[in-house]
Design a protein around this motif. Structure first.
Motif, PDB file in Angstrom:
ATOM      1  N   UNK A  95      -4.971  12.063 -11.933  1.00  0.00           N
ATOM      2  CA  UNK A  95      -5.285  10.819 -12.803  1.00  0.00           C
ATOM      3  C   UNK A  95      -6.591  10.901 -13.812  1.00  0.00           C
ATOM      4  N   UNK A  96      -6.463  10.133 -14.804  1.00  0.00           N
ATOM      5  CA  UNK A  96      -7.678  10.081 -15.772  1.00  0.00           C
ATOM      6  C   UNK A  96      -7.994   8.608 -16.251  1.00  0.00           C
ATOM      7  N   UNK A  97      -7.259   7.794 -15.888  1.00  0.00           N
ATOM      8  CA  UNK A  97      -7.266   6.615 -16.351  1.00  0.00           C
ATOM      9  C   UNK A  97      -6.780   5.424 -15.114  1.00  0.00           C
ATOM     10  N   UNK A  98      -7.124   4.096 -15.543  1.00  0.00           N
ATOM     11  CA  UNK A  98      -6.954   2.975 -14.429  1.00  0.00           C
ATOM     12  C   UNK A  98      -5.824   2.307 -15.047  1.00  0.00           C
ATOM     13  N   UNK A  99      -5.070   2.781 -16.079  1.00  0.00           N
ATOM     14  CA  UNK A  99      -4.033   1.974 -16.875  1.00  0.00           C
ATOM     15  C   UNK A  99      -2.968   1.584 -15.655  1.00  0.00           C
ATOM     16  N   UNK A 100      -3.076   2.127 -14.719  1.00  0.00           N
ATOM     17  CA  UNK A 100      -1.709   1.559 -13.585  1.00  0.00           C
ATOM     18  C   UNK A 100      -2.007   0.150 -13.088  1.00  0.00           C
ATOM     19  N   UNK A 101      -3.418  -0.445 -13.365  1.00  0.00           N
ATOM     20  CA  UNK A 101      -3.524  -1.513 -12.963  1.00  0.00           C
ATOM     21  C   UNK A 101      -3.804  -2.662 -14.065  1.00  0.00           C
ATOM     22  N   UNK A 102      -3.257  -2.397 -15.164  1.00  0.00           N
ATOM     23  CA  UNK A 102      -3.160  -3.452 -16.248  1.00  0.00           C
ATOM     24  C   UNK A 102      -2.475  -4.595 -16.125  1.00  0.00           C
ATOM     25  N   UNK A 103      -1.408  -4.365 -15.266  1.00  0.00           N
ATOM     26  CA  UNK A 103      -0.709  -5.539 -15.136  1.00  0.00           C
ATOM     27  C   UNK A 103      -0.304  -5.911 -13.653  1.00  0.00           C
ATOM     28  N   UNK A 104      -1.102  -5.172 -12.952  1.00  0.00           N
ATOM     29  CA  UNK A 104      -1.113  -5.324 -11.491  1.00  0.00           C
ATOM     30  C   UNK A 104      -2.371  -5.575 -10.872  1.00  0.00           C
ATOM     31  N   UNK A 105      -2.876  -6.861 -10.809  1.00  0.00           N
ATOM     32  CA  UNK A 105      -4.218  -6.914 -10.417  1.00  0.00           C
ATOM     33  C   UNK A 105      -4.500  -7.804  -8.902  1.00  0.00           C
ATOM     34  N   UNK A 106      -3.535  -7.933  -8.743  1.00  0.00           N
ATOM     35  CA  UNK A 106      -3.371  -8.392  -7.072  1.00  0.00           C
ATOM     36  C   UNK A 106      -2.343  -7.455  -5.880  1.00  0.00           C
ATOM     37  N   UNK A 107      -3.205  -6.845  -5.133  1.00  0.00           N
ATOM     38  CA  UNK A 107      -2.627  -5.992  -4.365  1.00  0.00           C
ATOM     39  C   UNK A 107      -2.750  -6.440  -2.855  1.00  0.00           C
ATOM     40  N   UNK A 108      -1.779  -6.356  -2.005  1.00  0.00           N
ATOM     41  CA  UNK A 108      -1.845  -7.053  -0.791  1.00  0.00           C
ATOM     42  C   UNK A 108      -0.845  -5.919   0.255  1.00  0.00           C
ATOM     43  N   UNK A 109      -1.705  -5.834   1.270  1.00  0.00           N
ATOM     44  CA  UNK A 109      -1.316  -4.993   2.283  1.00  0.00           C
ATOM     45  C   UNK A 109      -0.306  -5.772   3.278  1.00  0.00           C
ATOM     46  N   UNK A 110       0.504  -5.150   4.286  1.00  0.00           N
ATOM     47  CA  UNK A 110       1.419  -5.897   5.013  1.00  0.00           C
ATOM     48  C   UNK A 110       0.827  -6.431   6.253  1.00  0.00           C
ATOM     49  N   UNK A 111       1.411  -7.392   6.980  1.00  0.00           N
ATOM     50  CA  UNK A 111       1.050  -7.980   8.082  1.00  0.00           C
ATOM     51  C   UNK A 111       1.243  -7.277   9.490  1.00  0.00           C
ATOM     52  N   UNK A 112       0.554  -7.286  10.386  1.00  0.00           N
ATOM     53  CA  UNK A 112       0.782  -6.591  11.863  1.00  0.00           C
ATOM     54  C   UNK A 112       2.220  -7.516  12.311  1.00  0.00           C
ATOM     55  N   UNK A 113       3.011  -6.952  13.171  1.00  0.00           N
ATOM     56  CA  UNK A 113       4.203  -7.483  13.916  1.00  0.00           C
ATOM     57  C   UNK A 113       3.541  -7.992  15.175  1.00  0.00           C
ATOM     58  N   UNK A 114       4.154  -9.071  15.701  1.00  0.00           N
ATOM     59  CA  UNK A 114       4.013  -9.674  17.004  1.00  0.00           C
ATOM     60  C   UNK A 114       4.227  -8.958  18.047  1.00  0.00           C
ATOM     61  N   UNK A 115       3.604  -9.106  19.178  1.00  0.00           N
ATOM     62  CA  UNK A 115       3.796  -8.247  20.428  1.00  0.00           C
ATOM     63  C   UNK A 115       5.028  -8.836  20.962  1.00  0.00           C
TER      64      UNK A 115
END
Length: 337
Positions: A56-76
């Motif tokens: 990669x040589x640019x940050x263009x991927x984040x031009x239109x995607x500024x909010x990034x969220x990981x997944x929640x853990x599952x319940x026991x």
């Protein structure tokens, strides 16, 4: 800075996943009405991870995607079953990316090698199930822990170009033209200031199949260290270059004065830049006859006092091999020397 597909500065909001809740389940079977606690733990929330990618040589991927969220853990669940971990989110970034906390301006880390992984926001821990709380005085605890919330933070990604040589000069000094003739790069070239609005990289092929990388970076103006012109958006790219090549046209009113202005802007931005190796290329010398060139040579010996310089012409393609030789010598000199 943005030009075409090149983006070297973005602000993101990242959120790691929440940990799953522990279970307060009590063991039950057909012939066992009052079994003990067997609630499992909640899974870990997903991390937000930055990963270096040399392709990669640019940050263009984040031009239109500024909010990034990981997944929640599952319940026991029952039988001490642990919930699944939340899905980690991987953010591929170019090498030379600096991660900064947007709110505090503190530098968190920087990515300098391929596949290097940096956790930016850790996922929350999963809660413990009720079997952890069983004791001699409490045989059937009916409570468990909730999962811990994930982290949220605002980060800024700044790309600093990784190259061996950085071209330094005023706008319209001929940096793009020089890059186009000593490498296979195809930078935009025109006869007006700030033609270059983004760093251009080119590979210089040297003798015996060797090579080095040159970066043509937007031109400096007086006050760039304070943000005038393209300001520090340009200057930060110089920090990654091991050698600085100052390009000054021979028809400048005062070559030494232009060099001093360029040097002062670098010093005001970051004094450590003055510790880098330097070479001066006096360009457009096809406009000079041999007598004028000899006079200029004598003057520059006095003005630069030991700082190496070469005469070149990108148009006439003269002095270019000597320029490559000098750069190669600087890049491969003994550090103990």
């Amino acid at each position: 800075m943005k030009d075409g597909n090149f983006i070297d500065y973005v602000k993101l909001h990242v959120s790691s996943g929440k940990g799953g809740s522990g279970s307060s389940h009590l063991h039950r079977e057909k012939y066992l009405e009052k079994g003990g606690p067997d609630g499992g733990d909640g899974g870990r929330g997903g991390h937000v991870i930055l990963k270096g990618n040399e392709n990669l040589w640019t940050l263009i991927e984040f031009s239109f995607k500024r909010h990034l969220k990981a997944g929640h853990g599952g319940n026991g669940s029952k039988q001490r079953s642990t919930g699944s971990d939340g899905e980690d989110i991987y953010i591929d970034v170019p090498l030379g990316t600096v991660i900064r906390d947007t709110d505090t301006e503190e530098i968190i880390n920087e990515v300098t090698s391929h596949n290097e992984e940096i956790i930016i926001a850790e996922g929350g821990m999963g809660g413990r199930g009720n079997w952890h709380f069983k004791s001699s005085t409490n045989q059937t605890p009916r409570y468990s822990q909730p999962g811990i919330d994930g982290q949220e933070r605002n980060i800024t990604l700044e790309l600093k170009v990784l190259a061996d040589v950085g071209l330094v000069g005023f706008p319209n000094a001929g940096k793009s033209t020089l890059l186009s003739v000593i490498t296979s790069a195809k930078p935009k070239i025109a006869n007006y200031e700030f033609t270059t609005l983004k760093p251009n990289l080119g590979i210089v092929k040297y003798r015996d199949f060797q090579s080095f990388v040159v970066a043509d970076i937007p031109g400096i103006i007086e006050g760039a260290a304070e943000g005038k012109g393209l300001g520090y958006r340009f200057l930060r790219h110089i920090e990654r270059n091991s050698t600085l090549l100052f390009l000054i046209p021979c028809d400048a009113d005062d070559i030494k004065e232009q060099y001093d202005i360029l040097l002062d802007e670098l010093r005001r931005y970051n004094p450590e830049l003055l510790d880098k190796d330097r070479l001066i290329a006096v360009s457009k010398t096809d406009m000079l006859d041999e007598e004028l060139k000899a006079e200029l040579d004598e003057q520059l010996k006095e003005d630069f006092n030991g700082i190496p310089y070469v005469f070149i012409s990108s148009v006439a393609q003269t002095g270019l091999q000597k320029l490559k030789d000098e750069l190669w010598k600087i890049l491969n000199k003994d550090p103990e020397a």
